[in-house]
Write a protein that holds these residues in place. Structure first.
Motif, PDB file in Angstrom:
ATOM      1  N   SER A 368      74.456  89.743  37.132  1.00 27.82           N
ATOM      2  CA  SER A 368      73.179  89.606  36.421  1.00 27.82           C
ATOM      3  C   SER A 368      73.416  89.456  34.927  1.00 27.82           C
ATOM      4  O   SER A 368      72.720  88.698  34.236  1.00 27.82           O
ATOM      5  N   ASN A 369      74.418  90.177  34.393  1.00 30.49           N
ATOM      6  CA  ASN A 369      74.766  90.055  32.980  1.00 30.49           C
ATOM      7  C   ASN A 369      75.309  88.655  32.661  1.00 30.49           C
ATOM      8  O   ASN A 369      75.034  88.087  31.605  1.00 30.49           O
ATOM      9  N   VAL A 370      76.082  88.111  33.600  1.00 30.57           N
ATOM     10  CA  VAL A 370      76.599  86.752  33.411  1.00 30.57           C
ATOM     11  C   VAL A 370      75.453  85.746  33.340  1.00 30.57           C
ATOM     12  O   VAL A 370      75.412  84.867  32.471  1.00 30.57           O
ATOM     13  N   LYS A 371      74.505  85.868  34.262  1.00 24.88           N
ATOM     14  CA  LYS A 371      73.362  84.949  34.269  1.00 24.88           C
ATOM     15  C   LYS A 371      72.551  85.078  32.985  1.00 24.88           C
ATOM     16  O   LYS A 371      72.104  84.069  32.419  1.00 24.88           O
ATOM     17  N   ALA A 372      72.355  86.317  32.544  1.00 20.92           N
ATOM     18  CA  ALA A 372      71.597  86.517  31.312  1.00 20.92           C
ATOM     19  C   ALA A 372      72.324  85.889  30.122  1.00 20.92           C
ATOM     20  O   ALA A 372      71.702  85.308  29.229  1.00 20.92           O
ATOM     21  N   CYS A 373      73.654  85.991  30.121  1.00 17.13           N
ATOM     22  CA  CYS A 373      74.450  85.403  29.033  1.00 17.13           C
ATOM     23  C   CYS A 373      74.303  83.887  29.019  1.00 17.13           C
ATOM     24  O   CYS A 373      74.097  83.271  27.965  1.00 17.13           O
ATOM     25  N   LEU A 374      74.384  83.280  30.193  1.00 14.00           N
ATOM     26  CA  LEU A 374      74.303  81.820  30.275  1.00 14.00           C
ATOM     27  C   LEU A 374      72.915  81.313  29.914  1.00 14.00           C
ATOM     28  O   LEU A 374      72.768  80.310  29.209  1.00 14.00           O
ATOM     29  N   ARG A 375      71.898  82.000  30.394  1.00 17.75           N
ATOM     30  CA  ARG A 375      70.522  81.544  30.143  1.00 17.75           C
ATOM     31  C   ARG A 375      70.089  81.779  28.700  1.00 17.75           C
ATOM     32  O   ARG A 375      69.219  81.082  28.175  1.00 17.75           O
ATOM     33  N   GLY A 376      70.696  82.780  28.083  1.00 18.31           N
ATOM     34  CA  GLY A 376      70.314  83.072  26.703  1.00 18.31           C
ATOM     35  C   GLY A 376      71.178  82.394  25.663  1.00 18.31           C
ATOM     36  O   GLY A 376      70.950  82.584  24.460  1.00 18.31           O
ATOM     37  N   HIS A 377      72.148  81.619  26.111  1.00 22.57           N
ATOM     38  CA  HIS A 377      73.065  80.973  25.172  1.00 22.57           C
ATOM     39  C   HIS A 377      72.358  79.869  24.384  1.00 22.57           C
ATOM     40  O   HIS A 377      71.620  79.066  24.944  1.00 22.57           O
ATOM     41  N   GLN A 378      72.574  79.844  23.102  1.00 21.32           N
ATOM     42  CA  GLN A 378      71.995  78.832  22.240  1.00 21.32           C
ATOM     43  C   GLN A 378      73.000  77.702  21.998  1.00 21.32           C
ATOM     44  O   GLN A 378      74.164  77.946  21.685  1.00 21.32           O
ATOM     45  N   GLY A 379      72.539  76.461  22.151  1.00 20.70           N
ATOM     46  CA  GLY A 379      73.424  75.326  21.919  1.00 20.70           C
ATOM     47  C   GLY A 379      74.260  75.006  23.141  1.00 20.70           C
ATOM     48  O   GLY A 379      74.083  75.579  24.222  1.00 20.70           O
ATOM     49  N   PRO A 380      75.223  74.089  22.977  1.00 19.72           N
ATOM     50  CA  PRO A 380      76.077  73.703  24.106  1.00 19.72           C
ATOM     51  C   PRO A 380      76.971  74.859  24.543  1.00 19.72           C
ATOM     52  O   PRO A 380      77.397  75.678  23.720  1.00 19.72           O
ATOM     53  N   LEU A 381      77.263  74.905  25.837  1.00 28.21           N
ATOM     54  CA  LEU A 381      78.137  75.953  26.353  1.00 28.21           C
ATOM     55  C   LEU A 381      79.557  75.738  25.843  1.00 28.21           C
ATOM     56  O   LEU A 381      80.006  74.599  25.658  1.00 28.21           O
ATOM     57  N   PRO A 382      80.291  76.811  25.611  1.00 27.92           N
ATOM     58  CA  PRO A 382      81.664  76.678  25.094  1.00 27.92           C
ATOM     59  C   PRO A 382      82.558  75.988  26.122  1.00 27.92           C
ATOM     60  O   PRO A 382      82.380  76.169  27.333  1.00 27.92           O
ATOM     61  N   PRO A 383      83.524  75.195  25.646  1.00 27.95           N
ATOM     62  CA  PRO A 383      84.418  74.481  26.571  1.00 27.95           C
ATOM     63  C   PRO A 383      85.397  75.431  27.255  1.00 27.95           C
ATOM     64  O   PRO A 383      85.668  76.532  26.777  1.00 27.95           O
ATOM     65  N   VAL A 384      85.925  74.987  28.379  1.00 27.60           N
ATOM     66  CA  VAL A 384      86.957  75.759  29.084  1.00 27.60           C
ATOM     67  C   VAL A 384      88.232  75.714  28.230  1.00 27.60           C
ATOM     68  O   VAL A 384      88.663  74.629  27.799  1.00 27.60           O
ATOM     69  N   PRO A 385      88.848  76.876  27.933  1.00 26.97           N
ATOM     70  CA  PRO A 385      90.094  76.863  27.137  1.00 26.97           C
ATOM     71  C   PRO A 385      91.134  75.940  27.755  1.00 26.97           C
ATOM     72  O   PRO A 385      91.268  75.855  28.981  1.00 26.97           O
ATOM     73  N   GLN A 422      86.658  81.180  23.597  1.00 29.93           N
ATOM     74  CA  GLN A 422      86.894  81.851  22.319  1.00 29.93           C
ATOM     75  C   GLN A 422      85.686  82.668  21.888  1.00 29.93           C
ATOM     76  O   GLN A 422      85.816  83.788  21.397  1.00 29.93           O
ATOM     77  N   GLU A 423      84.470  82.110  22.061  1.00 29.95           N
ATOM     78  CA  GLU A 423      83.258  82.787  21.600  1.00 29.95           C
ATOM     79  C   GLU A 423      82.956  84.071  22.385  1.00 29.95           C
ATOM     80  O   GLU A 423      82.208  84.926  21.919  1.00 29.95           O
ATOM     81  N   LEU A 424      83.548  84.207  23.577  1.00 25.62           N
ATOM     82  CA  LEU A 424      83.237  85.358  24.425  1.00 25.62           C
ATOM     83  C   LEU A 424      84.393  86.340  24.544  1.00 25.62           C
ATOM     84  O   LEU A 424      84.334  87.246  25.389  1.00 25.62           O
ATOM     85  N   ARG A 425      85.398  86.163  23.727  1.00 25.33           N
ATOM     86  CA  ARG A 425      86.541  87.064  23.843  1.00 25.33           C
ATOM     87  C   ARG A 425      86.137  88.509  23.556  1.00 25.33           C
ATOM     88  O   ARG A 425      85.431  88.789  22.604  1.00 25.33           O
ATOM     89  N   GLY A 426      86.612  89.386  24.420  1.00 21.17           N
ATOM     90  CA  GLY A 426      86.275  90.801  24.277  1.00 21.17           C
ATOM     91  C   GLY A 426      85.045  91.225  25.054  1.00 21.17           C
ATOM     92  O   GLY A 426      84.741  92.424  25.151  1.00 21.17           O
ATOM     93  N   VAL A 427      84.323  90.251  25.635  1.00 18.04           N
ATOM     94  CA  VAL A 427      83.129  90.595  26.401  1.00 18.04           C
ATOM     95  C   VAL A 427      83.521  91.086  27.797  1.00 18.04           C
ATOM     96  O   VAL A 427      84.350  90.470  28.468  1.00 18.04           O
ATOM     97  N   ASP A 428      82.949  92.226  28.214  1.00 14.30           N
ATOM     98  CA  ASP A 428      83.167  92.766  29.566  1.00 14.30           C
ATOM     99  C   ASP A 428      81.804  92.840  30.250  1.00 14.30           C
ATOM    100  O   ASP A 428      80.975  93.694  29.918  1.00 14.30           O
ATOM    101  N   PHE A 429      81.567  91.944  31.185  1.00 10.02           N
ATOM    102  CA  PHE A 429      80.248  91.887  31.837  1.00 10.02           C
ATOM    103  C   PHE A 429      79.975  93.093  32.729  1.00 10.02           C
ATOM    104  O   PHE A 429      78.842  93.317  33.141  1.00 10.02           O
TER     105      PHE A 429
END
Length: 435
Positions: A368-385, A422-429
């Motif tokens: 649920s936290n993952v979905k909230a993160c994706l739906r609340g993201h502003q702008g284009p989604l970050p690319p796959v490293p 890169q933008e999500l480093r350190g995030v623990d869902f």
């Protein structure tokens, strides 16, 4: 048997009791637009009938239509006449639509401007939840009156009113008496008696449905009158054919309950599955079995229940007992193989297992936290490293795909490597709600 006055309207004290605002408005003939919502036989049409009788006393025109047979042209004809009545005679019109949920949204839109400007006062009756079945714009212009299932005492009152109006005499089962002592019968019509416990049984079997109770009473009396049977022998006495007794067994036969009030497509469907889900979540296996039975005995599709159990196994049990998902999937497959009624015990076993299993919503919450993160993201989604990308071609390798990736099985010790953008480093869902 419909009452003509509010004082005779029983069982709905919360909605139209003596101290309610609606009761005051109805008695003052200031009827607002209403949506009467309640189960079958609770008094929706009867309340409209009472309003109609009261309206006629105040020269208010009352028109009744049924959404099961009326067309949009019928509604427009009533509205046109209401406009003329209001323009030329200053006369109000109340339009009662029975089963209003049978009208689609565009048909319901027909009422909007005329309810808004007061051309008509709309009263709609429905057994379905108005939130889902009535146009939101129309619903905002009406007051929703919730009529509940009639209590047993109210059904007894209604049945006794019918018994008295038919001239049926009630026998007190606690005091054995000779029915002949109730007076002679000079006419050709037989005297009809009914046991008081038969009335009580009928009230309980009616399940809050006054119409079902009255129909059951009618069937029982007609059956006994047709047979013209005797009372039988009691204490060595024989009773003549002019005496007819309606017993408790006659009432049960007249109102055979071969089904349970359950609407697979209506609100009760969602109420029961919600109750089952919450009972299992609360580890109350007994209550969970009850709600399962309510659905299956009411004709619910067992595969629908099985699908909900598969979902529950992951959502509420999760990793606290990974075997729960196996149990649920097996129950679904078993239901698919053998069907009802044989599969009911499979579902019962699964329900009890899930109710008794330890619970964990760790995975459900994290996703649920993952979905909230994706739906609340502003702008284009970050690319796959780049180091996480696959490189099946030379061009992709030249572009840096897969470069720097550490293949975990090749290391004996834990590997330090980033797997999020890169933008999500350190995030623990599993620990935080937002990214």
């Amino acid at each position: 048997m419909r009452p003509d006055a509010l004082q005779d309207f029983v069982g709905q004290g919360r909605a139209v009791g003596p101290e309610t605002l609606l009761r005051s408005l109805l008695e003052a003939s200031e009827v607002p637009s209403l949506i009467l919502w309640g189960p079958p036989g609770c008094g929706k049409t009867t309340l409209a009938h009472i309003i109609a009788n009261n309206s006629k006393k105040h020269s208010i025109r009352f028109v009744t239509l049924s959404a099961t047979s009326a067309k949009t042209t019928d509604v427009r004809d009533v509205i046109k006449q209401a406009q003329n009545e209001k323009r030329f005679f200053k006369r109000k019109t109340i339009l009662f639509i029975d089963e209003i949920h049978r009208f689609n949204k565009s048909q319901q839109d027909t009422f909007l401007p005329h309810v808004e400007c007061g051309t008509i006062t709309l009263i709609g009756a429905t057994t379905e939840n108005p939130s889902f079945q009535v146009n939101a714009a129309l619903l905002s212009r009406c007051r929703v009156v919730v009529l509940e299932k009639l209590p047993v005492e109210a059904v007894v009152t209604i049945l006794m009113r019918a018994v008295n109006s038919l001239g049926i005499q009630v026998l007190d089962s606690s005091r054995p008496a000779d029915p002949l002592s109730h007076g002679g019968n000079s006419s050709s019509e037989p005297s009809v008696f009914i046991e008081d416990k038969a009335v009580d049984t009928l009230a309980h079997l009616s399940d809050g449905d006054a119409r079902a109770g009255l129909n059951g009473l009618q069937l029982a009396v007609l059956a006994r009158l047709s047979a013209r049977k005797t009372f039988g022998k009691k204490g060595g006495q024989s009773y003549p054919l002019s005496r007819v007794l309606v017993t408790e067994s006659d009432v049960k036969e007249g109102l055979q309950r071969s089904h349970i009030l359950y609407d697979r497509a209506g609100e009760e469907h969602y109420n029961c599955i919600s109750a089952l889900h919450k009972s299992m979540r609360g580890s109350d296996a007994s209550a969970a079995l009850y709600w399962l039975g309510r659905m299956l005995e009411g004709g619910e599709d067992p595969l629908y229940v099985a699908r909900r159990l598969v979902r529950f196994a992951s959502e509420d049990v999760g990793l606290a007992d990974p075997s729960a998902l196996t149990q649920a999937v097996a129950a679904y497959q078993g239901c698919h193989f053998i069907g009802m009624p044989e599969c009911e015990v499979l579902l019962a076993q699964c329900v009890v297992y899930l109710a008794r299993a330890p619970k964990s919503v760790e995975v459900y919450s994290a996703y649920s936290n993952v979905k909230a993160c994706l739906r609340g993201h502003q702008g284009p989604l970050p690319p796959v490293p780049l180091h996480l990308r696959n490189a099946p071609t030379r061009l992709m390798k030249d572009l840096g795909y897969g470069q720097g990736y550490k293949y975990n099985p090749a290391y004996s010790e834990p590997v330090e490597q980033e797997y999020l953008p890169q933008e999500l480093r350190g995030v623990d869902f599993f620990k935080q709600r937002r990214c």
